[in-house]
Write a protein that holds these residues in place. Structure first.
Motif, PDB file in Angstrom:
ATOM      1  N   VAL A 239      39.719  18.943  25.158  1.00  0.00           N
ATOM      2  CA  VAL A 239      40.826  19.906  25.274  1.00  0.00           C
ATOM      3  C   VAL A 239      40.983  20.615  23.933  1.00  0.00           C
ATOM      4  CG1 VAL A 239      43.170  20.213  26.131  1.00  0.00           C
ATOM      5  CG2 VAL A 239      41.885  18.198  26.828  1.00  0.00           C
ATOM      6  N   VAL A 240      40.010  21.435  23.598  1.00  0.00           N
ATOM      7  CA  VAL A 240      39.942  21.999  22.251  1.00  0.00           C
ATOM      8  C   VAL A 240      39.740  23.512  22.284  1.00  0.00           C
ATOM      9  CG1 VAL A 240      39.168  19.923  21.074  1.00  0.00           C
ATOM     10  CG2 VAL A 240      37.494  21.350  22.211  1.00  0.00           C
ATOM     11  N   ALA A 241      40.476  24.186  23.169  1.00  0.00           N
ATOM     12  CA  ALA A 241      40.318  25.638  23.283  1.00  0.00           C
ATOM     13  C   ALA A 241      40.395  26.286  21.905  1.00  0.00           C
ATOM     14  CB  ALA A 241      41.380  26.210  24.207  1.00  0.00           C
ATOM     15  N   GLY A 242      39.478  27.190  21.652  1.00  0.00           N
ATOM     16  CA  GLY A 242      39.319  27.790  20.331  1.00  0.00           C
ATOM     17  C   GLY A 242      38.076  27.235  19.645  1.00  0.00           C
ATOM     18  N   ARG A 243      37.763  25.978  19.961  1.00  0.00           N
ATOM     19  CA  ARG A 243      36.564  25.344  19.401  1.00  0.00           C
ATOM     20  C   ARG A 243      35.749  24.675  20.498  1.00  0.00           C
ATOM     21  NH1 ARG A 243      34.551  26.107  14.076  1.00  0.00           N
ATOM     22  NH2 ARG A 243      36.260  27.124  13.027  1.00  0.00           N
ATOM     23  N   SER A 244      35.944  25.070  21.733  1.00  0.00           N
ATOM     24  CA  SER A 244      35.301  24.387  22.858  1.00  0.00           C
ATOM     25  C   SER A 244      33.784  24.345  22.724  1.00  0.00           C
ATOM     26  CB  SER A 244      35.688  25.060  24.168  1.00  0.00           C
ATOM     27  OG  SER A 244      37.071  24.940  24.380  1.00  0.00           O
ATOM     28  N   GLY A 245      33.209  25.474  22.280  1.00  0.00           N
ATOM     29  CA  GLY A 245      31.751  25.559  22.201  1.00  0.00           C
ATOM     30  C   GLY A 245      31.163  24.500  21.300  1.00  0.00           C
ATOM     31  N   GLN A 246      31.781  24.308  20.127  1.00  0.00           N
ATOM     32  CA  GLN A 246      31.243  23.349  19.156  1.00  0.00           C
ATOM     33  C   GLN A 246      31.360  21.914  19.661  1.00  0.00           C
ATOM     34  OE1 GLN A 246      33.090  26.068  17.527  1.00  0.00           O
ATOM     35  NE2 GLN A 246      31.009  26.819  17.454  1.00  0.00           N
ATOM     36  N   VAL A 247      32.510  21.580  20.254  1.00  0.00           N
ATOM     37  CA  VAL A 247      32.700  20.201  20.705  1.00  0.00           C
ATOM     38  C   VAL A 247      31.842  19.923  21.940  1.00  0.00           C
ATOM     39  CG1 VAL A 247      34.395  18.449  21.324  1.00  0.00           C
ATOM     40  CG2 VAL A 247      35.025  20.249  19.715  1.00  0.00           C
ATOM     41  N   ALA A 248      31.759  20.904  22.843  1.00  0.00           N
ATOM     42  CA  ALA A 248      30.929  20.715  24.036  1.00  0.00           C
ATOM     43  C   ALA A 248      29.460  20.553  23.660  1.00  0.00           C
ATOM     44  CB  ALA A 248      31.109  21.886  24.996  1.00  0.00           C
ATOM     45  N   ALA A 249      29.051  21.233  22.573  1.00  0.00           N
ATOM     46  CA  ALA A 249      27.654  21.132  22.139  1.00  0.00           C
ATOM     47  C   ALA A 249      27.303  19.692  21.758  1.00  0.00           C
ATOM     48  CB  ALA A 249      27.403  22.076  20.961  1.00  0.00           C
ATOM     49  N   MET A 250      28.306  18.915  21.322  1.00  0.00           N
ATOM     50  CA  MET A 250      28.060  17.503  20.980  1.00  0.00           C
ATOM     51  C   MET A 250      27.636  16.713  22.218  1.00  0.00           C
ATOM     52  SD  MET A 250      31.320  16.670  18.557  1.00  0.00           S
ATOM     53  CE  MET A 250      31.810  17.762  17.233  1.00  0.00           C
ATOM     54  N   ALA A 251      27.973  17.238  23.388  1.00  0.00           N
ATOM     55  CA  ALA A 251      27.560  16.581  24.634  1.00  0.00           C
ATOM     56  C   ALA A 251      26.402  17.324  25.280  1.00  0.00           C
ATOM     57  CB  ALA A 251      28.740  16.500  25.599  1.00  0.00           C
ATOM     58  N   GLY A 252      25.802  18.236  24.515  1.00  0.00           N
ATOM     59  CA  GLY A 252      24.653  18.975  25.021  1.00  0.00           C
ATOM     60  C   GLY A 252      25.002  20.068  26.015  1.00  0.00           C
ATOM     61  N   LEU A 253      26.269  20.482  26.038  1.00  0.00           N
ATOM     62  CA  LEU A 253      26.684  21.514  26.994  1.00  0.00           C
ATOM     63  C   LEU A 253      26.732  22.883  26.318  1.00  0.00           C
ATOM     64  CD1 LEU A 253      29.700  19.672  28.666  1.00  0.00           C
ATOM     65  CD2 LEU A 253      27.326  19.752  29.449  1.00  0.00           C
ATOM     66  N   ARG A 254      26.379  23.893  27.102  1.00  0.00           N
ATOM     67  CA  ARG A 254      26.470  25.272  26.636  1.00  0.00           C
ATOM     68  C   ARG A 254      27.456  25.961  27.587  1.00  0.00           C
ATOM     69  NH1 ARG A 254      22.666  29.796  26.965  1.00  0.00           N
ATOM     70  NH2 ARG A 254      22.717  30.935  24.992  1.00  0.00           N
ATOM     71  N   LEU A 255      28.546  26.474  27.061  1.00  0.00           N
ATOM     72  CA  LEU A 255      29.654  26.925  27.911  1.00  0.00           C
ATOM     73  C   LEU A 255      29.645  28.437  28.139  1.00  0.00           C
ATOM     74  CD1 LEU A 255      32.577  24.886  26.292  1.00  0.00           C
ATOM     75  CD2 LEU A 255      31.189  24.270  28.281  1.00  0.00           C
ATOM     76  N   PRO A 256      30.261  28.868  29.237  1.00  0.00           N
ATOM     77  CA  PRO A 256      30.439  30.302  29.464  1.00  0.00           C
ATOM     78  C   PRO A 256      31.638  30.810  28.667  1.00  0.00           C
ATOM     79  CG  PRO A 256      31.311  29.082  31.322  1.00  0.00           C
ATOM     80  CD  PRO A 256      30.731  28.065  30.377  1.00  0.00           C
ATOM     81  N   ILE A 257      31.575  30.662  27.371  1.00  0.00           N
ATOM     82  CA  ILE A 257      32.712  31.017  26.517  1.00  0.00           C
ATOM     83  C   ILE A 257      32.217  31.719  25.262  1.00  0.00           C
ATOM     84  CG2 ILE A 257      34.452  30.030  24.955  1.00  0.00           C
ATOM     85  CD1 ILE A 257      35.020  27.940  27.133  1.00  0.00           C
ATOM     86  N   GLU A 258      32.906  32.803  24.912  1.00  0.00           N
ATOM     87  CA  GLU A 258      32.678  33.476  23.636  1.00  0.00           C
ATOM     88  C   GLU A 258      34.022  33.519  22.922  1.00  0.00           C
ATOM     89  OE1 GLU A 258      29.823  36.993  23.335  1.00  0.00           O
ATOM     90  OE2 GLU A 258      31.719  37.984  22.876  1.00  0.00           O
ATOM     91  N   SER A 259      34.054  33.144  21.644  1.00  0.00           N
ATOM     92  CA  SER A 259      35.323  33.068  20.918  1.00  0.00           C
ATOM     93  C   SER A 259      35.679  34.409  20.294  1.00  0.00           C
ATOM     94  CB  SER A 259      35.235  32.002  19.828  1.00  0.00           C
ATOM     95  OG  SER A 259      35.005  30.753  20.417  1.00  0.00           O
ATOM     96  N   HIS A 260      36.920  34.795  20.474  1.00  0.00           N
ATOM     97  CA  HIS A 260      37.405  36.066  19.924  1.00  0.00           C
ATOM     98  C   HIS A 260      38.708  35.857  19.179  1.00  0.00           C
ATOM     99  CE1 HIS A 260      34.846  39.281  21.858  1.00  0.00           C
ATOM    100  NE2 HIS A 260      34.411  38.190  22.450  1.00  0.00           N
ATOM    101  N   VAL A 261      39.009  36.797  18.283  1.00  0.00           N
ATOM    102  CA  VAL A 261      40.265  36.703  17.534  1.00  0.00           C
ATOM    103  C   VAL A 261      41.302  37.643  18.157  1.00  0.00           C
ATOM    104  CG1 VAL A 261      39.473  38.398  15.803  1.00  0.00           C
ATOM    105  CG2 VAL A 261      41.347  36.828  15.255  1.00  0.00           C
ATOM    106  N   LEU A 262      42.507  37.119  18.316  1.00  0.00           N
ATOM    107  CA  LEU A 262      43.639  37.900  18.824  1.00  0.00           C
ATOM    108  C   LEU A 262      44.730  37.865  17.762  1.00  0.00           C
ATOM    109  CD1 LEU A 262      44.983  39.376  21.284  1.00  0.00           C
ATOM    110  CD2 LEU A 262      45.900  37.157  21.950  1.00  0.00           C
ATOM    111  N   GLN A 263      45.209  39.039  17.379  1.00  0.00           N
ATOM    112  CA  GLN A 263      46.196  39.105  16.309  1.00  0.00           C
ATOM    113  C   GLN A 263      47.619  39.148  16.859  1.00  0.00           C
ATOM    114  OE1 GLN A 263      45.172  41.427  12.720  1.00  0.00           O
ATOM    115  NE2 GLN A 263      43.673  42.471  14.000  1.00  0.00           N
ATOM    116  N   ALA A 264      48.540  38.671  16.058  1.00  0.00           N
ATOM    117  CA  ALA A 264      49.957  38.764  16.384  1.00  0.00           C
ATOM    118  C   ALA A 264      50.728  39.062  15.111  1.00  0.00           C
ATOM    119  CB  ALA A 264      50.443  37.465  17.024  1.00  0.00           C
ATOM    120  N   PHE A 265      51.962  39.519  15.300  1.00  0.00           N
ATOM    121  CA  PHE A 265      52.748  40.012  14.164  1.00  0.00           C
ATOM    122  C   PHE A 265      54.205  39.594  14.323  1.00  0.00           C
ATOM    123  CE2 PHE A 265      49.391  42.780  15.507  1.00  0.00           C
ATOM    124  CZ  PHE A 265      48.702  43.100  14.349  1.00  0.00           C
TER     125      PHE A 265
END
Lengths: 442, 91
Positions: free
Chosen positions: A260-286
């Motif tokens: 349960v690591v949204a924002g870093r899912s790709g890196q943690v899933a890779a530890m289990a050999g998984l490649r996810l349908p996810i691309e990380s993007h930055v969203l700004q707020a003010f």
């Protein structure tokens, strides 16, 4: 290790591990308590949760101590009686996106699959404070999505009907109806005149950090170990089954592991050999400097991406769209800053006098269709809750509720049944925006 | 953020349209399996650090560019035209 465990047991009332009785024995927060503590110099407050050392083995381990991870732990304990569980957090509890969002809570989705999930989440929000015995400052101040053309009005009318069909609330406001609630908007902007708005009265905001703290405290009271400064460095798999995790604080065995690591899912899933349908993007707020009450709804601009609300502290909290390039930097670039400021000034010129206090960025798990994932993985015992795009905050209660259901029973909860990991392969997409299943379109 | 277009020189980020990971350059061959297509279209390494992605110089020379950049720092490491990269190396 045994010694540490003994000392924790000695420190806690025995009843703490018995959920129904526990609630009476743990320190309850109340208005009376605040007054009583105030009279005695506030010296009687206890830490809201323990700081246990990790045990060698748990029935289940949740990686990620943010809103979703803490909620998952809480509902595992509350709904499924699983209390020999741990939440592993790399930094401190709530140090990720739960503290970086714009705090909006709503259930105004259109597609079957999303609609019932967010509806369920909103109902959980409405009972959350008494459930957790924690003030999350949930404020149902009403959310208004503005529209600026006949075509947009039709689309919002359909969305409003879908919301009503789901059992939630929606009202289509004409121009005068919007003017009554939001007299300070620029209704006659020549390029983007305001035609009306879709009002979602049960929509609103909540205090973001308090949601993490409330779930953490309530999970801890039910016996969940919340382990901070504990980075997961590997996921142990034997014969296609998860057996535990490697961490910066040693190996922890577990037959069930929730990622349960949204924002870093790709890196943690890779530890289990998984490649996810996810691309990380930055969203700004003010956020601006604190002002007296001036905006008492959540408002979104239908042209250009801009939305705004006012925090209880007085700051105007607002944001826009993604920066639109893959990023893990917790800050964005100036073009989107400029766009958001322009959109804000176009919609409500009065905010031009307010000074922006600070801006920040959060890292979004973006899926190709813009909808989340709560599912099993190809590894037995390994579950994933990810892909929250830019809508994870309002989802926290239902996400935890459904992830807990999945981890405890092995089956998807009915309201999250379409959040499948393999839906891009099977074509069962949940494309709420209707823009296509492609990474750069959401 | 500025990208140095090999044809136009250093230009503002706003002149470019971001398309996605450079995985798109490795299109499966005719007859490839549905899994290969799914992987190509949806699944990503999504690295925190150096990555390669495709940008289109929409408001400039209209070249497709393969950009090597750092997703953590936003540093641009290299920019080359896809047409050149495809032909087997940097210009």
């Amino acid at each position: 290790m045994a010694k540490a465990r003994l000392s924790i047991l000695a420190y806690l009332p025995r009843t703490r591990f018995n959920a129904p009785v526990m609630e009476r024995s743990a320190m309850r927060y109340s208005g009376f308590k605040v007054i009583a503590q105030g009279l005695f110099g506030n010296t009687g407050w206890k830490p809201a949760w323990r700081d246990p050392a990790p045990k060698a083995e748990y029935d289940a381990v949740i990686i990620g101590g943010g809103g979703h991870g803490l909620a998952t732990a809480y509902y595992l304990a509350k709904n499924h009686g699983l209390t020999n569980i741990a939440v592993l957090e790399k930094g401190y509890l709530g140090s990720g996106n739960i503290g970086r969002n714009t705090t909006i809570v709503r259930a105004n989705y259109f597609l079957p699959g999303n609609s019932e999930f967010y509806s369920h989440s909103l109902k959980l929000w409405e009972g959350l404070e008494s459930d957790l015995n924690y003030n999350v400052m949930h404020s149902q101040r009403g959310l208004i999505n503005l529209f600026h053309s006949d075509g947009q009005r039709d689309a919002f009318a359909r969305r409003g009907n879908a919301m009503i069909n789901q059992g939630d609330d929606a009202a289509l406001l004409d121009r005068d109806g919007v003017r009554e609630l939001l007299p300070y908007l620029d209704f006659d902007n020549t390029r983007f005149p305001i035609y009306g708005g879709l009002l979602h009265p049960r929509g609103g905001t909540a205090r973001h950090d308090a949601v993490a703290w409330g779930y953490a405290r309530a999970a801890d009271q039910r016996g969940v170990d919340l382990i901070q400064n504990c980075e997961v460095t590997g996921i142990d798999i034997e014969g296609g089954r998860v057996t535990g995790v490697q961490t910066s604080r040693g190996r922890i065995r577990a037959k069930k592991v929730g990622l349960v690591v949204a924002g870093r899912s790709g890196q943690v899933a890779a530890m289990a050999g998984l490649r996810l349908p996810i691309e990380s993007h930055v969203l700004q707020a003010f956020v601006t400097e604190g002002l007296k009450p001036v905006i008492d709804h959540v408002i979104s601009f239908g042209m250009g991406h801009f939305y705004i609300s006012q925090s209880d502290k007085g700051g105007l909290v607002f944001g826009g769209d993604l920066d639109f390039y893959a990023s893990y930097a917790s800050r964005g670039n100036l073009p989107m800053v400029e766009h958001v400021m322009e959109a804000g000034m176009t919609l409500m010129p009065m905010i031009g006098r307010a000074r922006v206090l600070r801006s920040w960025g959060g890292i979004m798990d973006m899926t190709p269709d813009g909808s989340p994932i709560i599912d099993r993985t190809p590894v037995d015992g390994l579950f994933i809750d990810a892909g929250w795009n830019y809508g994870g905050f309002k989802a926290v209660p239902a996400s935890g509720f459904c992830m807990a259901h999945l981890m405890a029973t092995g089956q998807s909860h009915a309201v999250a049944a379409r959040f499948k990991l393999n839906r891009f392969a099977t074509g069962h997409l949940l494309d709420e925006e209707g823009t296509g299943s492609q990474h750069n379109l959401h | 953020m500025r990208l140095t277009c090999p044809l136009c020189g250093p230009r503002d980020r706003r002149e470019f349209y971001y398309y996605g990971a450079a995985d798109y350059l490795r299109r499966p061959a005719e007859g490839a399996s549905p899994d290969d297509w799914n992987d190509y279209l949806h699944n990503r390494d999504n690295p925190a650090g150096l990555t390669q992605d495709l940008w289109y110089h929409e408001q400039g020379c209209c070249a497709w560019l393969k950009v090597t950049r750092n997703t953590v720092t936003h540093e641009i490491v290299a920019v080359e035209a896809v047409a050149v990269a495809d032909a087997g190396g940097a210009a």
